[in-house]
Motif scaffolding. Sequence first.
Motif, PDB file in Angstrom:
ATOM      1  N   SER A 174      -6.489  -5.232  -6.644  1.00 51.13           N
ATOM      2  CA  SER A 174      -7.148  -4.592  -5.318  1.00 51.13           C
ATOM      3  C   SER A 174      -8.660  -4.007  -5.846  1.00 51.13           C
ATOM      4  N   ILE A 175      -9.464  -4.185  -4.747  1.00 54.99           N
ATOM      5  CA  ILE A 175     -10.695  -3.247  -4.969  1.00 54.99           C
ATOM      6  C   ILE A 175     -10.536  -1.970  -5.442  1.00 54.99           C
ATOM      7  N   CYS A 176      -9.375  -1.276  -4.914  1.00 54.36           N
ATOM      8  CA  CYS A 176      -8.970  -0.057  -5.156  1.00 54.36           C
ATOM      9  C   CYS A 176      -8.726   0.302  -6.490  1.00 54.36           C
ATOM     10  N   ALA A 177      -8.437  -0.741  -7.348  1.00 53.05           N
ATOM     11  CA  ALA A 177      -8.274  -0.620  -8.946  1.00 53.05           C
ATOM     12  C   ALA A 177      -9.548  -0.039  -9.261  1.00 53.05           C
ATOM     13  N   ALA A 178     -10.845  -0.076  -8.883  1.00 54.43           N
ATOM     14  CA  ALA A 178     -12.033   0.264  -9.197  1.00 54.43           C
ATOM     15  C   ALA A 178     -12.727   1.299  -8.220  1.00 54.43           C
ATOM     16  N   GLN A 179     -12.420   1.103  -7.145  1.00 59.02           N
ATOM     17  CA  GLN A 179     -13.198   1.874  -5.882  1.00 59.02           C
ATOM     18  C   GLN A 179     -12.008   2.532  -5.144  1.00 59.02           C
ATOM     19  N   PRO A 180     -11.352   3.344  -5.560  1.00 55.97           N
ATOM     20  CA  PRO A 180     -10.171   4.017  -4.914  1.00 55.97           C
ATOM     21  C   PRO A 180     -10.413   4.558  -3.269  1.00 55.97           C
ATOM     22  N   LEU A 181      -9.620   4.477  -2.427  1.00 53.42           N
ATOM     23  CA  LEU A 181      -9.224   5.059  -1.256  1.00 53.42           C
ATOM     24  C   LEU A 181      -8.764   6.521  -1.377  1.00 53.42           C
ATOM     25  N   TRP A 182      -9.255   7.308  -0.656  1.00 57.98           N
ATOM     26  CA  TRP A 182      -8.470   8.747  -0.793  1.00 57.98           C
ATOM     27  C   TRP A 182      -7.135   9.031  -0.394  1.00 57.98           C
ATOM     28  N   TYR A 183      -6.351   8.042   0.359  1.00 61.84           N
ATOM     29  CA  TYR A 183      -5.199   8.358   0.678  1.00 61.84           C
ATOM     30  C   TYR A 183      -4.000   7.718   0.335  1.00 61.84           C
ATOM     31  N   GLU A 184      -4.283   6.777  -0.779  1.00 61.35           N
ATOM     32  CA  GLU A 184      -3.253   6.200  -1.778  1.00 61.35           C
ATOM     33  C   GLU A 184      -3.435   6.291  -3.122  1.00 61.35           C
ATOM     34  N   PRO A 185      -3.284   7.250  -3.791  1.00 60.49           N
ATOM     35  CA  PRO A 185      -3.395   7.568  -5.016  1.00 60.49           C
ATOM     36  C   PRO A 185      -2.562   6.687  -5.936  1.00 60.49           C
ATOM     37  N   ILE A 186      -1.340   6.556  -5.595  1.00 59.16           N
ATOM     38  CA  ILE A 186      -0.254   5.793  -6.430  1.00 59.16           C
ATOM     39  C   ILE A 186      -0.782   4.457  -6.454  1.00 59.16           C
ATOM     40  N   TYR A 187      -1.249   3.984  -5.414  1.00 61.40           N
ATOM     41  CA  TYR A 187      -1.503   2.548  -5.090  1.00 61.40           C
ATOM     42  C   TYR A 187      -2.873   2.358  -6.041  1.00 61.40           C
ATOM     43  N   ASN A 188      -3.566   3.084  -5.936  1.00 58.68           N
ATOM     44  CA  ASN A 188      -5.047   3.088  -6.858  1.00 58.68           C
ATOM     45  C   ASN A 188      -4.711   3.106  -8.319  1.00 58.68           C
ATOM     46  N   VAL A 189      -3.672   3.663  -8.658  1.00 59.48           N
ATOM     47  CA  VAL A 189      -3.461   4.166 -10.172  1.00 59.48           C
ATOM     48  C   VAL A 189      -2.866   2.873 -10.687  1.00 59.48           C
ATOM     49  N   THR A 190      -1.777   2.348  -9.844  1.00 63.48           N
ATOM     50  CA  THR A 190      -0.833   1.413 -10.433  1.00 63.48           C
ATOM     51  C   THR A 190      -1.693  -0.043 -10.239  1.00 63.48           C
ATOM     52  N   LYS A 191      -2.590  -0.238  -9.303  1.00 63.74           N
ATOM     53  CA  LYS A 191      -3.433  -1.375  -9.549  1.00 63.74           C
ATOM     54  C   LYS A 191      -4.358  -1.361 -10.467  1.00 63.74           C
ATOM     55  N   ALA A 192      -4.972  -0.186 -10.765  1.00 58.34           N
ATOM     56  CA  ALA A 192      -5.777  -0.147 -11.958  1.00 58.34           C
ATOM     57  C   ALA A 192      -5.294  -0.823 -13.200  1.00 58.34           C
ATOM     58  N   ALA A 193      -3.590   0.083 -13.401  1.00 59.19           N
ATOM     59  CA  ALA A 193      -3.018  -0.549 -14.637  1.00 59.19           C
ATOM     60  C   ALA A 193      -2.862  -1.889 -14.504  1.00 59.19           C
TER      61      ALA A 193
ATOM     62  N   GLY B 136       0.751  -1.083  -0.021  1.00 63.24           N
ATOM     63  CA  GLY B 136      -0.079   0.002  -0.012  1.00 63.24           C
ATOM     64  C   GLY B 136       0.734   1.273   0.152  1.00 63.24           C
ATOM     65  N   SER B 137       0.152   2.245  -0.121  1.00 59.09           N
ATOM     66  CA  SER B 137       0.862   3.752  -0.083  1.00 59.09           C
ATOM     67  C   SER B 137       0.264   4.652   0.889  1.00 59.09           C
ATOM     68  N   ASN B 138       0.649   5.882   0.913  1.00 56.57           N
ATOM     69  CA  ASN B 138      -0.033   6.776   1.629  1.00 56.57           C
ATOM     70  C   ASN B 138       0.648   8.148   1.247  1.00 56.57           C
ATOM     71  N   GLU B 139      -0.098   8.995   0.469  1.00 53.29           N
ATOM     72  CA  GLU B 139       0.410  10.359  -0.113  1.00 53.29           C
ATOM     73  C   GLU B 139      -0.427  11.051  -0.818  1.00 53.29           C
ATOM     74  N   THR B 140      -0.403  12.188  -1.325  1.00 55.35           N
ATOM     75  CA  THR B 140      -1.204  12.999  -2.004  1.00 55.35           C
ATOM     76  C   THR B 140      -0.786  13.406  -3.566  1.00 55.35           C
ATOM     77  N   VAL B 141      -1.580  13.293  -4.510  1.00 57.53           N
ATOM     78  CA  VAL B 141      -0.779  13.600  -5.645  1.00 57.53           C
ATOM     79  C   VAL B 141       0.051  14.679  -5.946  1.00 57.53           C
ATOM     80  N   LEU B 142      -0.424  15.710  -5.457  1.00 58.23           N
ATOM     81  CA  LEU B 142       0.228  17.079  -5.510  1.00 58.23           C
ATOM     82  C   LEU B 142       1.694  16.814  -4.671  1.00 58.23           C
TER      83      LEU B 142
END
Length: 263
Positions: free
Chosen positions: A144-163, A96-102
């Motif tokens: 991960s389910i976050c590939a389709a239903q992302p959690l707000w605090y781990e954008p990098i995890y969400n994006v790479t799992k969707a990929a 998992g990760s923990n960051e903001t996009v900015l």
Amino acid sequence: MDLGLKGKVAVITGGSVGIGLAIAEGLAAEGVDVVIAARGVERVRKEAGRIAKAFGVRAEGVACDVATREGTEDLLADVERLFGGADILINNAGTGSNETVLAAPDEKWQAYWDLHVMAAVRLARGLAPTMKRRGGGVILHNASICAAQPLWYEPIYNVTKAALMMFSKTLSTELIGDNIRVDCVNPGLILTPDWIKTAKQLTANKGGDWQAYLDRVAREHAPIKRFATPQELANFFVFLCSERASYSVGSTYYVDGGMLKSV
């Protein structure tokens, strides 16, 4: 139920702990020889030895970092040397990760891309030809389910799992002609050591009731109101590896206790 897996060879990344270890154990229980890959030398060898003794199969532990080209090359070379190839590939390594996009630097984006996506690309590219020679195979991706239903605090995890989920779909159309099935699994809340570690850290200054914290997370996100065990998820992976799932091609399956809020 005979799953028709006895005598197969499986490679599982992130295989020394949590979900990957549970999948390795589930496959070994069906008579599959396993190669578990992880970064920690002592733990991966210890777990491989335990699996071999417990299930009477051949189990090998390979210490490598699959987020690097060198790590995947080392793993592929060991699989070829030890077994002459593989029939099953479980791309499970991740975190998992923990960051903001900015605020997140390029380096962090690249590190997660290498771990979640390029490791799967390189290993599929390396093992698919051996699967073809052996008459076919199965490649499964743990996204991960976050590939389709992302959690707000781990954008990098969400994006790479969707990929990773899209890579799985794309790869499936390329390989099915060689009798290699590719599918993806999107788990929800699975009680891994990482979840327990995080819960303990978050509750350390608040009484230390980490179990109560996890119970709240489950009640908030999952209609089933609990975490799954790694073994519950592993059961599904083992089924997808088997002849019983022979018509499953290019699909993504949610094993999430009802957490997904769309259809």
